[in-house]
Motif scaffolding. Structure first.
Motif, PDB file in Angstrom:
ATOM      1  N   ASN A 111      37.504  89.587  22.274  1.00 56.46           N
ATOM      2  CA  ASN A 111      36.275  89.200  22.767  1.00 56.46           C
ATOM      3  C   ASN A 111      35.891  89.951  24.200  1.00 56.46           C
ATOM      4  O   ASN A 111      36.566  89.854  25.160  1.00 56.46           O
ATOM      5  CB  ASN A 111      35.911  87.698  23.171  1.00 56.46           C
ATOM      6  N   VAL A 112      34.959  90.431  24.199  1.00 52.25           N
ATOM      7  CA  VAL A 112      34.607  91.463  25.512  1.00 52.25           C
ATOM      8  C   VAL A 112      33.292  90.571  26.393  1.00 52.25           C
ATOM      9  O   VAL A 112      32.869  91.122  27.507  1.00 52.25           O
ATOM     10  CB  VAL A 112      34.259  92.684  25.363  1.00 52.25           C
ATOM     11  N   GLY A 113      32.644  89.687  25.684  1.00 47.84           N
ATOM     12  CA  GLY A 113      31.557  89.279  26.250  1.00 47.84           C
ATOM     13  C   GLY A 113      31.163  88.214  25.278  1.00 47.84           C
ATOM     14  O   GLY A 113      31.620  87.635  24.445  1.00 47.84           O
ATOM     15  N   SER A 114      29.747  87.348  25.654  1.00 47.69           N
ATOM     16  CA  SER A 114      29.373  86.316  25.021  1.00 47.69           C
ATOM     17  C   SER A 114      29.049  86.539  23.561  1.00 47.69           C
ATOM     18  O   SER A 114      28.699  87.840  23.306  1.00 47.69           O
ATOM     19  CB  SER A 114      28.109  85.970  25.784  1.00 47.69           C
ATOM     20  N   GLN A 115      29.033  85.656  22.727  1.00 48.00           N
ATOM     21  CA  GLN A 115      28.434  86.187  21.212  1.00 48.00           C
ATOM     22  C   GLN A 115      27.141  86.598  20.891  1.00 48.00           C
ATOM     23  O   GLN A 115      27.161  87.238  20.121  1.00 48.00           O
ATOM     24  CB  GLN A 115      28.600  84.708  20.417  1.00 48.00           C
ATOM     25  N   SER A 116      26.160  86.493  21.963  1.00 50.29           N
ATOM     26  CA  SER A 116      25.047  87.117  21.829  1.00 50.29           C
ATOM     27  C   SER A 116      24.814  88.356  22.112  1.00 50.29           C
ATOM     28  O   SER A 116      23.797  89.152  21.970  1.00 50.29           O
ATOM     29  CB  SER A 116      24.046  86.364  22.736  1.00 50.29           C
ATOM     30  N   LEU A 117      25.964  88.991  22.761  1.00 54.09           N
ATOM     31  CA  LEU A 117      25.871  90.421  23.113  1.00 54.09           C
ATOM     32  C   LEU A 117      26.167  91.371  21.876  1.00 54.09           C
ATOM     33  O   LEU A 117      27.229  91.390  21.297  1.00 54.09           O
ATOM     34  CB  LEU A 117      27.216  90.684  24.387  1.00 54.09           C
ATOM     35  N   ASN A 118      25.450  92.414  21.780  1.00 53.74           N
ATOM     36  CA  ASN A 118      25.529  93.173  20.576  1.00 53.74           C
ATOM     37  C   ASN A 118      24.932  94.717  21.145  1.00 53.74           C
ATOM     38  O   ASN A 118      23.806  94.702  21.918  1.00 53.74           O
ATOM     39  CB  ASN A 118      24.490  92.928  19.560  1.00 53.74           C
ATOM     40  N   ASN A 119      25.719  95.850  20.801  1.00 49.84           N
ATOM     41  CA  ASN A 119      25.123  97.214  21.229  1.00 49.84           C
ATOM     42  C   ASN A 119      25.976  97.950  20.305  1.00 49.84           C
ATOM     43  O   ASN A 119      26.617  97.683  19.322  1.00 49.84           O
ATOM     44  CB  ASN A 119      25.271  97.336  22.536  1.00 49.84           C
ATOM     45  N   THR A 120      26.034  99.334  20.686  1.00 49.05           N
ATOM     46  CA  THR A 120      26.705 100.336  19.859  1.00 49.05           C
ATOM     47  C   THR A 120      28.169 100.109  19.564  1.00 49.05           C
ATOM     48  O   THR A 120      28.567 100.194  18.602  1.00 49.05           O
ATOM     49  CB  THR A 120      26.405 101.885  20.401  1.00 49.05           C
ATOM     50  N   ALA A 121      28.769  99.326  20.525  1.00 44.83           N
ATOM     51  CA  ALA A 121      30.257  99.246  20.629  1.00 44.83           C
ATOM     52  C   ALA A 121      30.716  97.829  20.412  1.00 44.83           C
ATOM     53  O   ALA A 121      31.861  97.621  20.168  1.00 44.83           O
ATOM     54  CB  ALA A 121      30.960  99.847  21.785  1.00 44.83           C
ATOM     55  N   ILE A 122      29.848  96.915  20.527  1.00 43.14           N
ATOM     56  CA  ILE A 122      30.077  95.528  20.645  1.00 43.14           C
ATOM     57  C   ILE A 122      29.110  94.556  19.430  1.00 43.14           C
ATOM     58  O   ILE A 122      27.959  94.913  19.306  1.00 43.14           O
ATOM     59  CB  ILE A 122      29.750  94.848  22.016  1.00 43.14           C
ATOM     60  N   ARG A 123      29.914  93.897  18.834  1.00 40.02           N
ATOM     61  CA  ARG A 123      29.152  93.106  17.819  1.00 40.02           C
ATOM     62  C   ARG A 123      29.515  91.627  17.927  1.00 40.02           C
ATOM     63  O   ARG A 123      30.857  91.253  18.084  1.00 40.02           O
ATOM     64  CB  ARG A 123      29.670  93.339  16.489  1.00 40.02           C
ATOM     65  N   LYS A 124      28.275  90.699  18.263  1.00 41.19           N
ATOM     66  CA  LYS A 124      28.566  89.489  18.378  1.00 41.19           C
ATOM     67  C   LYS A 124      29.575  89.223  19.589  1.00 41.19           C
ATOM     68  O   LYS A 124      30.507  88.108  19.427  1.00 41.19           O
ATOM     69  CB  LYS A 124      28.993  88.618  17.228  1.00 41.19           C
ATOM     70  N   GLY A 125      29.729  90.080  20.539  1.00 41.26           N
ATOM     71  CA  GLY A 125      30.698  89.693  21.726  1.00 41.26           C
ATOM     72  C   GLY A 125      32.245  90.541  21.637  1.00 41.26           C
ATOM     73  O   GLY A 125      32.977  90.130  22.568  1.00 41.26           O
ATOM     74  N   THR A 126      32.366  91.070  20.385  1.00 46.37           N
ATOM     75  CA  THR A 126      33.663  91.556  20.185  1.00 46.37           C
ATOM     76  C   THR A 126      33.701  93.109  20.040  1.00 46.37           C
ATOM     77  O   THR A 126      32.697  93.557  19.615  1.00 46.37           O
ATOM     78  CB  THR A 126      34.373  90.970  19.108  1.00 46.37           C
ATOM     79  N   HIS A 127      34.670  93.514  20.497  1.00 47.68           N
ATOM     80  CA  HIS A 127      34.775  95.260  20.155  1.00 47.68           C
ATOM     81  C   HIS A 127      36.235  95.267  19.402  1.00 47.68           C
ATOM     82  O   HIS A 127      37.268  94.602  19.595  1.00 47.68           O
ATOM     83  CB  HIS A 127      35.164  95.921  21.392  1.00 47.68           C
ATOM     84  N   GLN A 128      36.171  96.048  18.495  1.00 46.71           N
ATOM     85  CA  GLN A 128      37.275  96.382  17.474  1.00 46.71           C
ATOM     86  C   GLN A 128      37.877  97.598  17.649  1.00 46.71           C
ATOM     87  O   GLN A 128      37.096  98.687  17.800  1.00 46.71           O
ATOM     88  CB  GLN A 128      36.817  96.211  16.288  1.00 46.71           C
ATOM     89  N   ALA A 129      39.182  97.896  17.561  1.00 47.57           N
ATOM     90  CA  ALA A 129      39.732  99.431  17.927  1.00 47.57           C
ATOM     91  C   ALA A 129      41.153  99.321  17.122  1.00 47.57           C
ATOM     92  O   ALA A 129      41.749  98.546  16.833  1.00 47.57           O
ATOM     93  CB  ALA A 129      40.140  99.555  19.501  1.00 47.57           C
ATOM     94  N   LEU A 130      41.337 100.533  16.781  1.00 45.91           N
ATOM     95  CA  LEU A 130      42.583 101.030  15.947  1.00 45.91           C
ATOM     96  C   LEU A 130      43.633 101.486  16.699  1.00 45.91           C
ATOM     97  O   LEU A 130      43.373 102.322  17.665  1.00 45.91           O
ATOM     98  CB  LEU A 130      42.162 102.154  14.817  1.00 45.91           C
TER      99      LEU A 130
END
Length: 256
Positions: A111-130
């Motif tokens: 989680n990198v922000g609130s659940q309402s945060l969405n952009n190119t790298a963030i979905r529902k406040g989360t960022h996913q990385a390998l």
């Protein structure tokens, strides 16, 4: 007429510099242990390059590849025993390597922000990385350093995070799915004007998607299972055996 891409081995001299050069102008292909994937800069232009290569509609979310695990975990808005321990500068280097190894070949979601945060790298406040170790880990760590000046902090809720964005190397919606063999990868690169392919040794017997884990407070949650689930549990147990003060069994609950 499209030209053939430059092909370099992951351990070849100059591969990081060449990848950095081309990623500032396009998306490139890198062979991962079980699949070929597209990579570009950690900004909107980089996402656009991947969109163009995949013929993908704009507005999709992209993950990244971790070069520096501490840099990735430091973005977490939910402090957990795992993130707090790993980001401690006094954390034992041997335990650090074991922890990285336990999460090898898995997607990590924070989680990198609130659940309402969405952009190119963030979905529902989360960022996913390998996270990959070994040759891939060295490559992505080098690229994270090289691409530092291209990082767009607005994509990561104000954090300076310069790991390259990534996605599977195939046309969006392709019924044949992810590309796992060389002939399809080369054909895709030629057809989509991808200027560079970095090759690596594939992992025998492994095909398709990597498992996905999320780090939420005192839990490691499994969102997509894979061959690394049991390896993760075994590695965490080894960390506990090495240092009883690192209370993984109490601090981290693994939910399948």
């Amino acid at each position: 007429m499209s030209s053939k891409p430059i092909i370099m081995d992951i351990n070849e001299n100059g591969v990081i510099e060449a990848a950095n050069h081309f990623m500032r102008r396009s998306a490139i292909i890198i062979q991962l242990p079980s699949v070929y994937a597209l990579f570009s800069m950690p900004n909107q232009q980089g996402a656009d390059y991947i969109d163009q290569a995949k013929n993908r509609l704009a507005g999709k979310n992209y993950g990244s590849t971790i070069g520096n695990l501490q840099s990735f975990l430091s973005m977490s808005s939910q402090e957990s025993p795992l993130t707090r321990t790993f980001c401690d500068p006094d954390f034992d280097p041997m335990l650090r390597r074991h922890l990285e190894g336990s999460l090898n070949r898995a997607f990590l979601r924070i989680n990198v922000g609130s659940q309402s945060l969405n952009n190119t790298a963030i979905r529902k406040g989360t960022h996913q990385a390998l996270l990959l170790t070994g040759d891939h880990g060295r490559l992505f760590n080098g690229l994270e350093d090289k691409l530092s000046d291209t990082a767009d902090e607005s994509l990561f809720n104000g954090h300076h995070y310069s790991a390259p964005l990534c996605s599977s190397a195939n046309i969006s919606g392709d019924p044949d799915g992810s590309i796992t063999n060389w002939d399809r990868a080369l054909d895709f690169a030629v057809q989509r004007d991808v200027p560079m392919i970095i090759t690596a040794t594939s992992a025998p017997g492994e095909q398709g998607s990597f498992p996905i884990f999320s780090l939420e407070n005192d839990k490691v949650l499994v969102h997509r299972e894979g061959p690394m689930l049991q390896a993760l549990k075994a590695s965490l147990e080894r960390i506990v055996a090495l240092d009883n003060s690192f209370r993984v069994e109490e601090a981290i609950k693994i939910a399948a």
